[in-house]
Motif scaffolding. Sequence first.
Motif, PDB file in Angstrom:
ATOM      1  N   THR A 203      56.771  73.649  -6.719  1.00  0.00           N
ATOM      2  CA  THR A 203      56.472  72.321  -7.251  1.00  0.00           C
ATOM      3  C   THR A 203      56.188  71.304  -6.142  1.00  0.00           C
ATOM      4  O   THR A 203      55.709  70.212  -6.419  1.00  0.00           O
ATOM      5  N   GLY A 204      56.534  71.673  -4.904  1.00  0.00           N
ATOM      6  CA  GLY A 204      56.447  70.729  -3.797  1.00  0.00           C
ATOM      7  C   GLY A 204      57.818  70.165  -3.459  1.00  0.00           C
ATOM      8  O   GLY A 204      58.028  69.641  -2.374  1.00  0.00           O
ATOM      9  N   PHE A 205      58.756  70.290  -4.394  1.00  0.00           N
ATOM     10  CA  PHE A 205      60.118  69.809  -4.160  1.00  0.00           C
ATOM     11  C   PHE A 205      61.004  70.918  -3.590  1.00  0.00           C
ATOM     12  O   PHE A 205      62.220  70.838  -3.667  1.00  0.00           O
ATOM     13  N   GLU A 206      60.360  71.930  -3.031  1.00  0.00           N
ATOM     14  CA  GLU A 206      61.069  72.982  -2.320  1.00  0.00           C
ATOM     15  C   GLU A 206      60.665  72.877  -0.845  1.00  0.00           C
ATOM     16  O   GLU A 206      60.353  71.805  -0.379  1.00  0.00           O
ATOM     17  N   SER A 207      60.642  73.970  -0.130  1.00  0.00           N
ATOM     18  CA  SER A 207      60.390  73.935   1.315  1.00  0.00           C
ATOM     19  C   SER A 207      58.941  74.237   1.672  1.00  0.00           C
ATOM     20  O   SER A 207      58.259  74.982   0.967  1.00  0.00           O
ATOM     21  N   TRP A 208      58.508  73.661   2.783  1.00  0.00           N
ATOM     22  CA  TRP A 208      57.151  73.790   3.295  1.00  0.00           C
ATOM     23  C   TRP A 208      57.202  74.293   4.736  1.00  0.00           C
ATOM     24  O   TRP A 208      58.087  73.920   5.494  1.00  0.00           O
ATOM     25  N   MET A 209      56.225  75.107   5.110  1.00  0.00           N
ATOM     26  CA  MET A 209      56.065  75.516   6.510  1.00  0.00           C
ATOM     27  C   MET A 209      55.344  74.401   7.262  1.00  0.00           C
ATOM     28  O   MET A 209      54.442  73.767   6.715  1.00  0.00           O
ATOM     29  N   ILE A 210      55.734  74.183   8.509  1.00  0.00           N
ATOM     30  CA  ILE A 210      55.064  73.215   9.384  1.00  0.00           C
ATOM     31  C   ILE A 210      54.201  74.016  10.357  1.00  0.00           C
ATOM     32  O   ILE A 210      54.706  74.862  11.098  1.00  0.00           O
ATOM     33  N   ILE A 211      52.901  73.728  10.349  1.00  0.00           N
ATOM     34  CA  ILE A 211      51.927  74.487  11.141  1.00  0.00           C
ATOM     35  C   ILE A 211      51.112  73.522  11.982  1.00  0.00           C
ATOM     36  O   ILE A 211      50.615  72.509  11.475  1.00  0.00           O
ATOM     37  N   LYS A 212      50.973  73.823  13.268  1.00  0.00           N
ATOM     38  CA  LYS A 212      50.117  73.000  14.131  1.00  0.00           C
ATOM     39  C   LYS A 212      48.670  73.269  13.754  1.00  0.00           C
ATOM     40  O   LYS A 212      48.250  74.419  13.706  1.00  0.00           O
ATOM     41  N   ASN A 213      47.896  72.212  13.475  1.00  0.00           N
ATOM     42  CA  ASN A 213      46.537  72.466  12.988  1.00  0.00           C
ATOM     43  C   ASN A 213      45.561  72.846  14.093  1.00  0.00           C
ATOM     44  O   ASN A 213      44.492  73.361  13.800  1.00  0.00           O
ATOM     45  N   ASP A 214      45.905  72.662  15.364  1.00  0.00           N
ATOM     46  CA  ASP A 214      44.983  73.086  16.425  1.00  0.00           C
ATOM     47  C   ASP A 214      45.102  74.580  16.738  1.00  0.00           C
ATOM     48  O   ASP A 214      44.109  75.257  16.947  1.00  0.00           O
ATOM     49  N   SER A 215      46.329  75.110  16.704  1.00  0.00           N
ATOM     50  CA  SER A 215      46.544  76.517  17.055  1.00  0.00           C
ATOM     51  C   SER A 215      46.913  77.391  15.853  1.00  0.00           C
ATOM     52  O   SER A 215      46.966  78.615  15.977  1.00  0.00           O
TER      53      SER A 215
ATOM     54  N   GLN B 143      62.755  75.335  18.908  1.00  0.00           N
ATOM     55  CA  GLN B 143      63.224  74.684  20.143  1.00  0.00           C
ATOM     56  C   GLN B 143      62.097  74.217  21.062  1.00  0.00           C
ATOM     57  O   GLN B 143      62.085  73.070  21.507  1.00  0.00           O
ATOM     58  N   ILE B 144      61.141  75.073  21.326  1.00  0.00           N
ATOM     59  CA  ILE B 144      60.081  74.755  22.289  1.00  0.00           C
ATOM     60  C   ILE B 144      59.176  73.601  21.831  1.00  0.00           C
ATOM     61  O   ILE B 144      58.519  72.956  22.638  1.00  0.00           O
ATOM     62  N   GLU B 145      59.161  73.311  20.544  1.00  0.00           N
ATOM     63  CA  GLU B 145      58.281  72.267  19.997  1.00  0.00           C
ATOM     64  C   GLU B 145      59.017  70.969  19.643  1.00  0.00           C
ATOM     65  O   GLU B 145      58.418  70.042  19.116  1.00  0.00           O
ATOM     66  N   ARG B 146      60.316  70.917  19.962  1.00  0.00           N
ATOM     67  CA  ARG B 146      61.089  69.704  19.654  1.00  0.00           C
ATOM     68  C   ARG B 146      60.741  68.577  20.614  1.00  0.00           C
ATOM     69  O   ARG B 146      60.211  68.796  21.688  1.00  0.00           O
ATOM     70  N   ARG B 147      61.052  67.355  20.171  1.00  0.00           N
ATOM     71  CA  ARG B 147      60.863  66.136  20.956  1.00  0.00           C
ATOM     72  C   ARG B 147      59.383  65.839  21.228  1.00  0.00           C
ATOM     73  O   ARG B 147      59.022  65.249  22.233  1.00  0.00           O
ATOM     74  N   LYS B 148      58.522  66.283  20.298  1.00  0.00           N
ATOM     75  CA  LYS B 148      57.087  66.015  20.400  1.00  0.00           C
ATOM     76  C   LYS B 148      56.579  65.222  19.202  1.00  0.00           C
ATOM     77  O   LYS B 148      55.377  65.030  19.041  1.00  0.00           O
ATOM     78  N   GLY B 149      57.491  64.803  18.326  1.00  0.00           N
ATOM     79  CA  GLY B 149      57.112  63.999  17.172  1.00  0.00           C
ATOM     80  C   GLY B 149      56.692  64.782  15.943  1.00  0.00           C
ATOM     81  O   GLY B 149      56.287  64.193  14.943  1.00  0.00           O
ATOM     82  N   TYR B 150      56.786  66.108  15.995  1.00  0.00           N
ATOM     83  CA  TYR B 150      56.349  66.907  14.849  1.00  0.00           C
ATOM     84  C   TYR B 150      57.231  66.695  13.619  1.00  0.00           C
ATOM     85  O   TYR B 150      56.721  66.620  12.492  1.00  0.00           O
TER      86      TYR B 150
END
Length: 170
Positions: free
Chosen positions: A66-78, A105-112
């Motif tokens: 429904t959208g009220f569950e979980s979503w994957m976060i994907i970088k749109n460039d890679s 961990q490696i992608e933290r503190r980048k505003g994602y």
Amino acid sequence: MPEKKLITERLILIPYSIKICNDIINNDFTALDKMGFKKGNGWPDEDVMETLPKIINNLNKVAAPTGFESWMIIKNDSLEIIGDIGFKGFNHEQQNIDLGYGIIQIERRKGYAEEAARALIKWALAHKEVKEITAKCFIRNVSSINLLRKLNFVQTMQDEAMVYWRMENK
């Protein structure tokens, strides 16, 4: 859910399905590969693996995401999957949803996390049945505390382990 994905400046958010969750648990990334997505460095991490059964449980309560569950976060460039964000389902009684998120961990503190959260909050608040969004984080998780403040959540309570937050849909 009319939207199959949300797109921001740097990210694509795609809802998890039960099949994708089960595939990840079974270390099968064929479906994600066919969608063009790659595993980010360190994804899925321990937090994702621990959360997947909870996501499956929430998805089992609805006919389709429904959208009220979980979503994957994907970088749109890679097209690398770097985390997840979402809700634990819609609470019809209280007309609210509870936000949670995690970035590898490696992608933290980048505003994602902020970028993904802003997009998903905007999407959720467009649904008038949502009267509030809640969240909680560990008392020592300064990054999440700062992010929730930045997103305009208001602290409602604190105990020995957790800080509790809410945002009203006005």
